[in-house]
Structures are given as structure tokens and as C-alpha cells.
Design a protein around this motif. Structure first.
Motif, PDB file in Angstrom:
ATOM      1  N   TYR A 186     -17.174 -11.714 -45.137  1.00 37.43           N
ATOM      2  CA  TYR A 186     -16.661 -11.946 -43.790  1.00 37.43           C
ATOM      3  C   TYR A 186     -15.536 -12.969 -43.891  1.00 37.43           C
ATOM      4  CZ  TYR A 186     -20.749  -9.514 -41.959  1.00 37.43           C
ATOM      5  OH  TYR A 186     -21.699  -8.571 -41.685  1.00 37.43           O
ATOM      6  N   GLY A 187     -14.338 -12.581 -43.479  1.00 40.89           N
ATOM      7  CA  GLY A 187     -13.203 -13.482 -43.577  1.00 40.89           C
ATOM      8  C   GLY A 187     -12.691 -13.505 -45.000  1.00 40.89           C
ATOM      9  N   LEU A 188     -12.980 -14.571 -45.739  1.00 45.21           N
ATOM     10  CA  LEU A 188     -12.600 -14.671 -47.141  1.00 45.21           C
ATOM     11  C   LEU A 188     -13.556 -13.814 -47.973  1.00 45.21           C
ATOM     12  CD1 LEU A 188     -10.485 -16.326 -48.796  1.00 45.21           C
ATOM     13  CD2 LEU A 188     -12.320 -17.953 -49.271  1.00 45.21           C
ATOM     14  N   PRO A 189     -13.044 -13.053 -48.960  1.00 42.74           N
ATOM     15  CA  PRO A 189     -13.969 -12.254 -49.774  1.00 42.74           C
ATOM     16  C   PRO A 189     -14.893 -13.143 -50.588  1.00 42.74           C
ATOM     17  CG  PRO A 189     -11.773 -12.265 -50.753  1.00 42.74           C
ATOM     18  CD  PRO A 189     -11.641 -12.911 -49.399  1.00 42.74           C
ATOM     19  N   ILE A 190     -16.094 -12.645 -50.885  1.00 42.60           N
ATOM     20  CA  ILE A 190     -16.972 -13.340 -51.817  1.00 42.60           C
ATOM     21  C   ILE A 190     -16.250 -13.357 -53.172  1.00 42.60           C
ATOM     22  CG2 ILE A 190     -19.269 -13.430 -52.824  1.00 42.60           C
ATOM     23  CD1 ILE A 190     -19.217 -13.460 -49.743  1.00 42.60           C
TER      24      ILE A 190
ATOM     25  N   ASP B 181      -7.509  -6.777 -50.098  1.00 40.20           N
ATOM     26  CA  ASP B 181      -6.945  -6.762 -48.741  1.00 40.20           C
ATOM     27  C   ASP B 181      -7.336  -8.026 -47.981  1.00 40.20           C
ATOM     28  OD1 ASP B 181      -5.882  -4.286 -49.301  1.00 40.20           O
ATOM     29  OD2 ASP B 181      -7.457  -3.154 -48.266  1.00 40.20           O
ATOM     30  N   GLN B 182      -8.598  -8.415 -48.097  1.00 28.94           N
ATOM     31  CA  GLN B 182      -9.052  -9.634 -47.425  1.00 28.94           C
ATOM     32  C   GLN B 182      -8.350 -10.865 -47.979  1.00 28.94           C
ATOM     33  OE1 GLN B 182     -13.422  -9.512 -47.749  1.00 28.94           O
ATOM     34  NE2 GLN B 182     -13.451  -9.303 -45.539  1.00 28.94           N
ATOM     35  N   MET B 183      -8.191 -10.915 -49.296  1.00 31.18           N
ATOM     36  CA  MET B 183      -7.523 -12.065 -49.904  1.00 31.18           C
ATOM     37  C   MET B 183      -6.058 -12.119 -49.495  1.00 31.18           C
ATOM     38  SD  MET B 183      -8.536 -14.600 -51.745  1.00 31.18           S
ATOM     39  CE  MET B 183      -7.628 -16.066 -52.253  1.00 31.18           C
ATOM     40  N   ASP B 184      -5.437 -10.954 -49.361  1.00 29.71           N
ATOM     41  CA  ASP B 184      -4.042 -10.906 -48.920  1.00 29.71           C
ATOM     42  C   ASP B 184      -3.881 -11.513 -47.529  1.00 29.71           C
ATOM     43  OD1 ASP B 184      -3.253  -9.688 -51.258  1.00 29.71           O
ATOM     44  OD2 ASP B 184      -3.105  -7.669 -50.405  1.00 29.71           O
TER      45      ASP B 184
END
Length: 467
Positions: A123-127, A99-102
Motif C-alpha cells: 500500500y503506497g510504497l512497495p514492500i 510502478d509504485q516505486m515510480d
């Protein structure tokens, strides 16, 4: 000449007053009303042409700022659907990381991306996320611990020649861990990174320099570590013959210096994009062709060099204490952004918890405090933007690990593998991480394994609950 005449031209807010002040000066100089109105319209149509000086310079600056803000608001609209991106280790990655990457791939500045098999929510971009943007850098796409990195030193000592007690004593004496921690002044070492002129180029860097100098050569908390272990070299490589060697492996970053740089420039980026969709606010970006973008790029790279300097001093201290010089060293950053040519275009490639893996490039992918790590050589996979995982990746968050894992089970896991642990907490237990062997297996097209490192004596910061 009055404000109504100027308002009809379409001037707004503070620009009306500045336009009226300039108009009055032109009237005092003998200019007629129609001439002044034509001049004001010309300034309105092309404010950059009047920025260099003259009676309209202040008005031009205000109009230029308003135009830039309008462009920024318009350009902050997210794409309706994310750009496609490749995923490695799909079965190991939780949906929330996707979801974060999307969201990241919906940014108007995004051009390409990839998700590594160790990926998990950040936070923001996934690890474990890799994101390529055009003419834009995202502070939270790099992360808070700017320049977080790995270093391995192979020492000319047989693995069994260093006792557990001696290894423990060396780590206690020559490493420091924790937020705000530094070596005592008498024991602090110098490093060339502290003498760079870059520290004087920005008020923020000048302000952060004293703390950076205090903490040089130390490590933070969380998953940072320094450990002695055995390196198994499968074939002749690293200018060494196959065999087993004593080695030191460390994981550290840019300490409080990097964290404050990240916070400062993220706030600037969010101010620049006040209307950015709430889901993407942690992904606010700085255009590379602005003063703010250039300043972040300079500070980010300094933080990256500072982080590697911390490793350099850690390894230098331990090698000196053993009266040896490393026979081989490998290091890489995995929280940084790089300029990279992708499909003929220069893009800014953010690796937030991802290892650079250009063809032939050496890198380090660690496991957990009790599981093996790997020296790898990149295969240069374009679909991954020349990247690989940066570690095993978490399968339990810190709170979940502390709540669900039993101390006796973690202690048993360490004992089975012959691990001596100094510090460390339940939140960093091996069971909180994915199995490194599975993560490595999912990226065989990204890297080749050169050597395997098995930790033996590990030092970390004290966790929320000690193991």
C-alpha cells in the motif's frame, strides 16, 4: 466600514467576517477608515507578525492557515518523471512494484530511493522499497505494522537436546498470536517500554495505551512467527566459535497500536494534501517541522520500541522456561523511518520491508516457514541507502496462494524439510514466497552472510485455510 471595503483588499470567505469584526473594534477605538484598511493590508501581507495577540490575532491565524493550505496544494504536484533509483534483483521483481516505486519517486519531497530484491506490491510504497525524503515523513512509507522487526536468540543448548514435542509445548505455552490477542492478565509480563512518559504526550497515545499493555509480548497474524531451529555459524563471530547452535527466531511488530497510529496520521497527511494525485494518495506526507510531523515521529518511534519489546518478552519467556540465558542476540526493525545523512544532507529514509545495512551492522533476513534465514552484516552501500531486503518477498498474493496451492503439496514440502508447523495457512506457504537463496544472491554487494538459520518447529497464527 463594511464588507465591500474589505473584499476589495482580496480577503476571502471566513477572513472577511474576521476582518470586519476587527475593523469595527478599531473604529470603536477611534481609528479612521484609511488607517484601518492599511492595517488590514499589513496583516494580509504578513499574518505571522500578528499571531501573538491583539485585535488582529484571530484574523492573522485564519490568513496564515489559508496561506499554508495554498502552499500545500502547490507543493503537492508530482514530478513529471520519477527520480532515478537503483534496483537489486530486477529479474525477481514484478512490474507493478516498479510502478509504485515510480510514483514514490515523483513526489516533490523525494530525494533518493532503492528497490530491494524481495520487492512486491504494498500500500503506497512497495514492500522492499526504500525512500529518502527531505523534511517529510510518509506514514504509509513506513507501513501499517510500524516497527515490524526480527529477533534471534542463540541459546547454550545443543540443537538435538530439545525434542520436537518439548519445542512445540514451549511455543504453545509461551507465545500468543492473532488480531486482538493478548496473554491472560495473570500471565501478562511488564516491560520498561510501558513506563515511558511518551504515552502521556499525545491524546492518541493515551487512548491506545491500555490495548498496547494488554498485547505486550505477543504476535500478530499474517507472516508473524516464532520458531525454534538450528543456527549454523560459518566462522567465529557473534562472540562464538563456528558450529551449530539452538536458536529462537521471531518476526513480530507493534500490533493494533501501530496500525491505529498509521491510520490516524495517514488521514491527517491526506487532509493536508487534498489535491495530491490519486496515484499518490497513500503516499501523503507530513512536514517534519509541523506539529503533525513531530507527533507522528514521536508515535512511530514509540511503536518501534514497543515492537522490539514484544520480541524481548517472547525470547525472555522461552529462555526462562529453558532455564538459560541467550549467548547472543541480534535484532532489527524493517518497517520504520530513520534520519540519515545522504550526500551531505539529512534525509528521512523510509524502509518499508527493508533491513538497515550500514557497514558492520548486523541484521536478519528470514526465508519462509520452511526455508532458511540469514544473519547478515551490512556493507554500507550508499546506492541502496544502506539497506538490504527484509526477507524472501512474496511471489503470490494471499488470495492467489490460497486459490492456487494444494494443501498436500505444501504439507509435502514441510515434511521433506522436517518442519513441524503450529498454525499457519496456505496463504503463508513456502511456495507463496520467492526463493530466499536467489534473493540473497542478488544482494551480495549489500550484505555479507554471517550465519544460516534453519527452522524446525514453527508457530504462526491460524490462516484463512490451515495447512
Amino acid at each position: 466600514m463594511n464588507g465591500k471595503h474589505i473584499q476589495k483588499l482580496g480577503f476571502e470567505k471566513r477572513a472577511i467576517k474576521l476582518a470586519l469584526d476587527a475593523a469595527n473594534l478599531r473604529e470603536d477605538a477611534g481609528a479612521g477608515r484609511n488607517d484601518i484598511l492599511e492595517e488590514l493590508q499589513a496583516v494580509q501581507n504578513n499574518p505571522t507578525g500578528y499571531l501573538s495577540g491583539g485585535v488582529y490575532a484571530e484574523l492573522a491565524a485564519e490568513l496564515h492557515e489559508q496561506q499554508q493550505a495554498t502552499v500545500s496544494r502547490q507543493s503537492a504536484a508530482l514530478r513529471s518523471i520519477p527520480l532515478p533509483y537503483r534496483v537489486w534483483g530486477q529479474d525477481l521483481i514484478e512490474p507493478s512494484a516498479h510502478d509504485q516505486m515510480d510514483v514514490a519517486m515523483r513526489l516533490p519531497v523525494s530525494r533518493a530511493g532503492a528497490l530491494m530484491p524481495d520487492a512486491h506490491v504494498g500500500y503506497g510504497l512497495p514492500i522492499g522499497g526504500v525512500l529518502a525524503t527531505e523534511n517529510a515523513v510518509i506514514p504509509y512509507g513506513v507501513g501499517v505494522d510500524i516497527g515490524c522487526s526480527m529477533m534471534l536468540s542463540v541459546l547454550p543448548i545443543a540443537p538435538g537436546a530439545l525434542s520436537t514435542d518439548e519445542a512445540r509445548s514451549l511455543l504453545m505455552k509461551h507465545t500468543r498470536f492473532g488480531a486482538g490477542v493478548g496473554f491472560e492478565k495473570r500471565d501478562r509480563q511488564d516491560h520498561e517500554v510501558l513506563h515511558e512518559s511518551t504515552w502521556k504526550d499525545q491524546p492518541l497515545l493515551r487512548h491506545l495505551y491500555p490495548k498496547a499493555a494488554e498485547q505486550i509480548g505477543t504476535s500478530g497474524s499474517g507472516n508473524h512467527f516464532v520458531e525454534f531451529g538450528t543456527l549454523k555459524l560459518r566462522e567465529a563471530d557473534l562472540d562464538m566459535e563456528p558450529g551449530e547452535y539452538l536458536a529462537v527466531l521471531s518476526h513480530s511488530g507493534s500490533r493494533g497500536f501501530g496500525a491505529q497510529v498509521a491510520g490516524h496520521f495517514t488521514a491527517l497527511a491526506q487532509k493536508l494534501h487534498p489535491n495530491l494525485d490519486r496515484a499518490a494518495q497513500k503516499l501523503a506526507w507530513l512536514p517534519m517541522d509541523t506539529h503533525e510531523g513531530e507527533a507522528y515521529w514521536q508515535a512511530m518511534n514509540l511503536a518501534g520500541r514497543y515492537a522490539l519489546a514484544n520480541h524481548d518478552l517472547i525470547h525472555r519467556r522461552l529462555a526462562h522456561a529453558l532455564n538459560v540465558r541467550p549467548t547472543a542476540q541480534v535484532s532489527n526493525s524493517h518497517n520504520l523511518a530513520w534520519k540519515q545523512i545522504h550526500k551531505g544532507r539529512e534525509l528521512i529514509v523510509h524502509r518499508k520491508g527493508a533491513t538497515p545495512a550500514e557497514r558492520g551492522r548486523l541484521g536478519l533476513i528470514p526465508g519462509s516457514m520452511a526455508d532458511p534465514g540469514f544473519v547478515v552484516r551490512g556493507r554500507g552501500e550508499e546506492g541502496a541507502l544502506n539497506s538490504a531486503s527484509h526477507g524472501a518477498g512474496r511471489q503470490l498474493g494471499r488470495k492467489a496462494a490460497a486459490k492456487s496451492l494444494a494443501k498436500k503439496d505444501v504439507q509435502g514440502y514441510l515434511q521433506q524439510r522436517g518442519i513441524t508447523l503450529i498454525g499457519g495457512g496456505i496463504d503463508e506457504a513456502p511456495q507463496a514466497y520467492k526463493r530466499i537463496e536467489e534473493v540473497i544472491a542478488r544482494q551480495s554487494d549489500l550484505v555479507d552472510i554471517v550465519a544460516e538459520f534453519q527452522p524446525r518447529v514453527v508457530r504462526m497464527d491460524t490462516g484463512s485455510e490451515d495447512i
